[in-house]
Design a protein around this motif. Sequence first.
Motif: not given
Length: 135
Positions: A23-39
Amino acid sequence: MSTQPAPTPCPCGSAEPYTACCGRWHAGPQHLQAPSAEALMRSRYSAFVLGLGDYLRDTWHPDTRPVQTPLLDPAVRWLGLDVRRCAVLDPDHAVVEFVARSKVGGRATRLHETSRFVREGGRWYYMDGDNAPKT
């Protein structure tokens, strides 16, 4: 005294609540910022489950992204994800092997894929994947 509802589990199958996981990668301040390929791969699976077509498009590398992205099929019911292997090839390239189970029209299916990911400008992107023979 009121009780808080239990957090919604993340569709990717982690033990984390959705808001603390994909959810944090889908929306909000960390949108599109997955820290790894697996994430990123897990967040893309969750996006399929939740019908987040814009997220799927935005995390697909522009060099390999289809012009028209018919990624979401409302007939598909996603059932689970099994991450088999993650390999970091260098700081900006990785592969993730997974099996995603689904049901379409009452028939169970499996997608077994080894996906390639690249990091550019600090962001991970899905490049493409090789489907393994169905077992």
